[in-house]
Design an enzyme around this catalytic site. Structure first.
Site, PDB file in Angstrom:
ATOM      1  N   HIS A 242      34.698  43.472  47.208  1.00  0.00           N
ATOM      2  CA  HIS A 242      34.774  44.322  48.397  1.00  0.00           C
ATOM      3  C   HIS A 242      34.005  43.787  49.596  1.00  0.00           C
ATOM      4  O   HIS A 242      33.878  44.493  50.596  1.00  0.00           O
ATOM      5  CB  HIS A 242      34.235  45.730  48.100  1.00  0.00           C
ATOM      6  CG  HIS A 242      35.056  46.500  47.138  1.00  0.00           C
ATOM      7  ND1 HIS A 242      36.087  47.336  47.524  1.00  0.00           N
ATOM      8  CD2 HIS A 242      35.016  46.561  45.795  1.00  0.00           C
ATOM      9  CE1 HIS A 242      36.621  47.887  46.459  1.00  0.00           C
ATOM     10  NE2 HIS A 242      35.987  47.431  45.386  1.00  0.00           N
TER      11      HIS A 242
ATOM     12  N   LYS B 275      32.047  55.508  60.698  1.00  0.00           N
ATOM     13  CA  LYS B 275      31.843  54.632  59.548  1.00  0.00           C
ATOM     14  C   LYS B 275      30.343  54.322  59.471  1.00  0.00           C
ATOM     15  O   LYS B 275      29.587  54.686  60.372  1.00  0.00           O
ATOM     16  CB  LYS B 275      32.637  53.333  59.704  1.00  0.00           C
ATOM     17  CG  LYS B 275      32.454  52.663  61.087  1.00  0.00           C
ATOM     18  CD  LYS B 275      33.326  51.427  61.253  1.00  0.00           C
ATOM     19  CE  LYS B 275      34.752  51.737  61.663  1.00  0.00           C
ATOM     20  NZ  LYS B 275      35.754  51.432  60.706  1.00  0.00           N
ATOM     21  N   ARG B 276      29.918  53.632  58.377  1.00  0.00           N
ATOM     22  CA  ARG B 276      28.518  53.227  58.295  1.00  0.00           C
ATOM     23  C   ARG B 276      28.129  52.432  59.543  1.00  0.00           C
ATOM     24  O   ARG B 276      28.958  51.728  60.109  1.00  0.00           O
ATOM     25  CB  ARG B 276      28.297  52.372  57.044  1.00  0.00           C
ATOM     26  CG  ARG B 276      28.211  53.165  55.768  1.00  0.00           C
ATOM     27  CD  ARG B 276      27.096  54.185  55.814  1.00  0.00           C
ATOM     28  NE  ARG B 276      25.813  53.535  55.581  1.00  0.00           N
ATOM     29  CZ  ARG B 276      25.194  53.535  54.413  1.00  0.00           C
ATOM     30  NH1 ARG B 276      25.714  54.183  53.380  1.00  0.00           N
ATOM     31  NH2 ARG B 276      24.038  52.915  54.261  1.00  0.00           N
TER      32      ARG B 276
ATOM     33  N   LYS C 190      43.229  56.169  57.549  1.00  0.00           N
ATOM     34  CA  LYS C 190      43.202  57.639  57.662  1.00  0.00           C
ATOM     35  C   LYS C 190      43.494  58.060  59.097  1.00  0.00           C
ATOM     36  O   LYS C 190      44.249  59.009  59.344  1.00  0.00           O
ATOM     37  CB  LYS C 190      41.825  58.166  57.231  1.00  0.00           C
ATOM     38  CG  LYS C 190      41.524  57.915  55.764  1.00  0.00           C
ATOM     39  CD  LYS C 190      40.037  58.064  55.441  1.00  0.00           C
ATOM     40  CE  LYS C 190      39.743  57.431  54.089  1.00  0.00           C
ATOM     41  NZ  LYS C 190      38.297  57.258  53.832  1.00  0.00           N
TER      42      LYS C 190
ATOM     43  N   THR D 124      39.037  51.523  55.550  1.00  0.00           N
ATOM     44  CA  THR D 124      39.970  52.567  55.105  1.00  0.00           C
ATOM     45  C   THR D 124      40.040  53.699  56.131  1.00  0.00           C
ATOM     46  O   THR D 124      41.035  54.412  56.177  1.00  0.00           O
ATOM     47  CB  THR D 124      39.567  53.131  53.719  1.00  0.00           C
ATOM     48  OG1 THR D 124      38.151  53.283  53.675  1.00  0.00           O
ATOM     49  CG2 THR D 124      40.008  52.208  52.605  1.00  0.00           C
TER      50      THR D 124
HETATM   51  C1  26V Z   1      26.016  46.956  48.257  1.00  0.00           C
HETATM   52  C2  26V Z   1      24.883  47.584  47.830  1.00  0.00           C
HETATM   53  C3  26V Z   1      23.659  46.801  47.786  1.00  0.00           C
HETATM   54  C4  26V Z   1      22.449  47.674  47.746  1.00  0.00           C
HETATM   55  C5  26V Z   1      22.589  48.740  46.719  1.00  0.00           C
HETATM   56  C6  26V Z   1      23.722  49.657  46.985  1.00  0.00           C
HETATM   57  C7  26V Z   1      24.926  48.922  47.447  1.00  0.00           C
HETATM   58  C8  26V Z   1      26.120  49.590  47.495  1.00  0.00           C
HETATM   59  C9  26V Z   1      27.253  48.939  47.919  1.00  0.00           C
HETATM   60  C10 26V Z   1      27.201  47.628  48.301  1.00  0.00           C
HETATM   61  C11 26V Z   1      28.410  46.862  48.719  1.00  0.00           C
HETATM   62  C12 26V Z   1      29.268  47.607  49.558  1.00  0.00           C
HETATM   63  C13 26V Z   1      30.564  46.883  49.773  1.00  0.00           C
HETATM   64  C14 26V Z   1      31.512  47.790  50.459  1.00  0.00           C
HETATM   65  O1  26V Z   1      31.270  48.957  50.599  1.00  0.00           O
HETATM   66  N1  26V Z   1      32.622  47.257  50.872  1.00  0.00           N
HETATM   67  C15 26V Z   1      33.621  48.025  51.568  1.00  0.00           C
HETATM   68  O2  26V Z   1      34.650  48.329  50.647  1.00  0.00           O
HETATM   69  C16 26V Z   1      35.697  49.085  51.229  1.00  0.00           C
HETATM   70  C17 26V Z   1      36.669  49.425  50.120  1.00  0.00           C
HETATM   71  O3  26V Z   1      37.288  48.288  49.648  1.00  0.00           O
HETATM   72  C18 26V Z   1      36.351  48.285  52.343  1.00  0.00           C
HETATM   73  O4  26V Z   1      37.343  49.070  52.946  1.00  0.00           O
HETATM   74  C19 26V Z   1      35.311  47.891  53.388  1.00  0.00           C
HETATM   75  O5  26V Z   1      35.894  47.043  54.342  1.00  0.00           O
HETATM   76  C20 26V Z   1      34.159  47.180  52.711  1.00  0.00           C
HETATM   77  O6  26V Z   1      33.113  46.949  53.641  1.00  0.00           O
END
Ligand code: 26V
Length: 816
Positions: free
Chosen positions: A363, A554-555, A665, A661
């Site tokens: 992701h 978004k974030r 939406k 995403t």
């Molecule tokens: C990283 C970490 C590292 C610290 C601990 C918690 C944590 C949680 C998540 C992540 C990685 C996040 C990656 C992510 O959210 N990717 C997003 O995934 C979406 C669904 O596929 C996509 O639409 C977004 O473009 C993408 O940024």
């Protein structure tokens, strides 16, 4: 106009009404007159859950009889939001419930709103998991989600003096009417300890994992209804608790307080969700969470499998495990341990079975988000797993040597173990070699995985790499969030769009019907008025619903470039002040959370709020421009913003956003997009028509080229006077008396290289914005383009995505 209920309906209404009263009295211990909204919510939810439970048992039995392959979707995050409305719709109980509550003198909307969001996720990745379990149930796939029942979900965001303040999210999961606790299925998870090297009776090496501590995993089922099909699957959420015998040893030696502390430590495992963008180095608790989830899930996997077969060679026929990012990648190692250590399966056979069962979804391409765990931590926490990882790696390195004997460098660069500066396990490499498929989440992203992220892995095993472009569930994101648009679609394309979103193309033929366009415009206006009321209530800001609603939700992250958006707002503000900006009115709406430790993202939030304060209180621009930052972005707030948006901001630096995403939406709800050629934007633009997408900025290729060549953002800053004027305002004191406050942003842009190309894309962005705003003043043609946008969005249903996984990754036979 209300329909009069039939006799049968009347029967159902009175049954539901009695059930609510029954639950109020016997489960919650209150009467209707003393019940709070939240009591009534719980009572209704319990009634809905009963109907789901009946269907759940029937579904499990039916899937078992059909010997269906079971899909285990393992994810550290499931961003569910509220469930009542969704479950009522899917169980076909919506209208009955509304009338039943009305007959009790209770306002349905108040009850729905009283439900707390289940925020067990950070953003896109977690919400995708929630959309996927919805689609699996709707497609009648025997698939379950597996996650952690965090006691605290993603923090609540408050804005104080323009700054983000985090508050804990205690969502009272212990009292959630949706969760069914299964103490009787509690499982034992060993951790820590040491390895004793011994041989079995035949003289084979048989290491023993000894002196481990025990954590207990307790499963909780959250039932997931398919749409109108009586399929009910489950999302299993595990919570951690200490075993009674946890430290019997210490108790026996009288060290009571130490024993209690240990007990608390083990219960901490499921205490809180980690925010993304936090640095994980040394976070033992996070690695423990990841292993805990995987270990619990695999116990369920094996239990279910043995109900179907005793022959482990059949594992890939009956089991598919999908890893949502690398977070659950230890499933590969745990499955190897179970097969080799517990079932004495030969290593090569175990490895072949493991690879055929597991598949990995990537992701992110952001280097800082790629997981690596220190070997030291592994040694402490999971000594047997580390041994297995070393053995997997030893065999893999032999394979590389056979493949390219002349490339000794590959042995270091492709190794599962990074050697310097500290020994670490590269989780993405482990996930790739332990899986039979590796997919990205949009076409561009899947290509970049092959060409940039892991090119050597791609060359070694090209057949593994595939794409599955993300999608979102139309049940929540259209039907539930936008009931008026939903009714419009029922009327113009037929009700089947809910499960076959490609039917939206039927709208194309209506694009020249003025009445239809007017109807769509009315729906948007209604939704905008509703959102304006929320904004006024939350912030006291009065919004003109005729203005264009420009939304970026978004974030908050530098790569997503909320900063580019606010720089444009500043530029527009300065232009209006200088009498250079004859524009139609506009509202810029922002919403999103920054990771608590991400200083730059938090400063960007503060900048947005300071600009909002200035602009909204300046009578010279007030008719034309407003800026709003809505606090505490979450699923239920998104459901209010998305239907009201005119313009969708998807402006990440090309090559950084894996898919996105919210882009889907917003477009499905009739927003036109302003965006870069990044992630799924590219596919959305092709689907909705290039004329409905304001594209701007450098392409991923151009960005890569510029990065390679080296550039000076200082030169970019000097080369454009409007840009310079805008950026200078950050440190001139216009937006805050303390001129130094935003200087870190100024310096990031001007002196520290502007890593995300805000300055390089600024001019092109402003042009696209200008074009969009000019076009917006032609209301009729705008709404016509909104209609065409909606009609092109059919392929972005998560049903299509799940069909793709089912066919290309899980094996076609499981999906009928
Ligand atoms: C990283 C970490 C590292 C610290 C601990 C918690 C944590 C949680 C998540 C992540 C990685 C996040 C990656 C992510 O959210 N990717 C997003 O995934 C979406 C669904 O596929 C996509 O639409 C977004 O473009 C993408 O940024």
């Amino acid at each position: 106009m209300k329909n009069t209920p039939s006799t049968q309906d009347k029967g159902q209404i009175s049954k539901l009404r009695n059930s609510i009263l029954y639950e109020l009295k016997y489960s919650l211990g209150v009467t209707l007159s003393t019940a709070s909204s939240s009591d009534i919510f719980s009572a209704l939810a319990l009634v809905v859950r009963r109907s789901q439970t009946d269907d759940y048992f029937l579904t499990r039995e039916r899937h078992h009889q059909a010997r269906k392959k079971r899909i285990y979707y393992i994810s550290m995050e499931f961003l569910i939001g509220q469930s009542l409305r969704n479950n009522l719709i899917n169980q076909g109980l919506m209208e009955t419930a509304k009338v039943a509550l009305e007959s009790l003198g209770v306002d349905f909307e108040v009850i729905v709103k009283s439900e707390e969001d289940a925020a067990l996720g950070n953003g896109g990745l977690g919400r995708l998991a929630a959309c996927f379990i919805d689609s699996m149930a709707t497609l009648d796939i025997a698939g379950s989600g597996h996650g952690i029942k965090y006691e605290y979900g993603l923090f609540h965001q408050q804005i104080q003096d323009g700054q983000q303040v985090e508050k804990p999210d205690d969502w009272h999961s212990a009292h959630s009417p949706w969760l069914i606790e299964h103490q009787s299925q509690a499982m034992i998870i060993p951790l820590y300890g040491r390895i004793v090297e011994v041989e079995d009776q035949q003289g084979n090496y048989n290491p023993m994992w000894m002196d481990w501590k025990i954590i207990i995993g307790v499963p909780h089922d959250y039932l997931v209804s398919g749409y109108n099909n009586h399929t009910v699957n489950s999302l299993r959420l595990y919570s951690a608790c200490a075993s009674d015998s946890f430290d019997i040893h210490i108790f026996n030696h009288g060290d009571y307080l130490n024993a209690v502390n240990q007990k608390i430590a083990s219960e901490n495992i499921s205490k809180v969700l980690y925010p993304s963008d936090e640095v994980l180095a040394g976070k033992e608790l996070r690695l423990t969470q990841e292993y805990f989830l995987v270990a619990c899930t695999l116990r369920d996997v094996m239990h279910d499998f043995f109900l179907l077969s005793n022959d482990l060679n059949q594992l890939p026929e009956f089991v598919a495990i999908q890893l949502n990012d690398t977070h659950p990648a230890l499933a590969i190692v745990e499955l190897m341990r179970i097969l080799v250590d517990e079932h004495t399966v030969d290593w090569d056979i175990a490895w072949d079975l493991t690879q055929r069962v597991c598949a990995y979804t990537n992701h992110t391409l952001m280097p800082e988000a790629l997981e690596k765990w220190s070997v030291k931590l592994f040694e402490l926490l999971l000594p047997r797993h580390l041994q297995i990882i070393y053995e997997i790696n030893r065999r893999f390195l032999l394979e590389i040597h056979r493949w390219r004997p002349e490339r000794a460098d590959l042995l270091a660069s492709m190794s599962l173990i990074e050697e310097t500066p500290e020994k670490k396990v590269r989780m993405a490499y482990l996930a790739i070699i332990g899986s039979h498929k590796v997919n990205g989440v949009a076409k561009l992203h899947s290509e970049l995985i092959k060409s940039n992220l892991v090119p050597d892995f791609y060359h070694l095993m090209p057949e593994k790499f595939t794409n599955q472009t993300n999608g979102v569930t139309p049940r929540r994101w259209i039907q539930q969030a936008n009931p008026r648009l939903s009714a419009f679609l029922d009327c113009h394309v037929g009700q089947e769009w809910v499960t076959d979103l490609t039917l939206l193309t039927k709208l194309k033929s209506l694009a020249n019907e003025r009445d239809v366009i007017a109807e769509l415009a009315e729906i948007k206006k209604f939704n905008k008025i509703k959102l304006s009321q929320i904004i006024t209530r939350q912030q006291g800001i009065i919004i003109n619903p005729e203005a264009m609603f420009d939304c970026q939700i978004k974030r908050i992250h530098e790569y997503k470039r909320q900063l580019l958006n606010i720089l444009y707002v500043i530029n527009l503000y300065l232009k209006i002040l200088n009498g250079r900006g004859a524009v139609s009115p506009k509202v810029h709406i922002f919403s999103g959370k920054a990771a608590p430790g991400y200083a730059m993202a938090k400063l960007i939030i503060q900048l947005i709020n300071q600009v909002a304060l200035k602009v909204n209180n300046d009578p010279r621009v007030n008719e034309q421009l407003k800026v709003v930052f809505l606090e505490d972005y979450k699923v239920s707030l998104a459901e209010n913003i998305i239907p009201a948006a005119d313009l969708s901001e998807q402006i990440s630096t090309a090559g950084t956003e894996a898919s996105g995403t919210s882009n889907m939406k917003l477009a499905m709800n009739g927003a036109l997009t302003i965006g870069t050629l990044d992630g799924a934007n590219i596919e959305i633009r092709d689907a909705v028509g290039h004329e409905n997408f304001y594209v701007f900025g450098l392409s991923a290729e151009q960005i890569a080229e510029k990065r390679a060549k080296g550039r000076s953002s200082y030169d970019e800053y000097l080369s454009n006077t409007e840009l310079k004027e805008t950026v200078d305002s950050l440190i001139s004191g216009v937006f805050h008396a303390d001129k130094a406050l935003f200087s870190p942003i100024f310096h990031m842009l001007v002196s520290h290289g502007d890593h995300y190309f805000h300055l390089a894309d600024f001019d092109s962005y402003c042009h696209a914005q200008y074009q969009a705003l000019t076009d917006y003043s032609d209301t009729y043609s705008w709404h016509k383009r909104a209609l065409n946008t909606i009609s092109g969005m059919g392929e972005f249903s998560s049903d299509r995505t799940i069909r793709g996984y089912s066919k290309d990754i899980w094996g076609e036979d499981n999906f009928k």
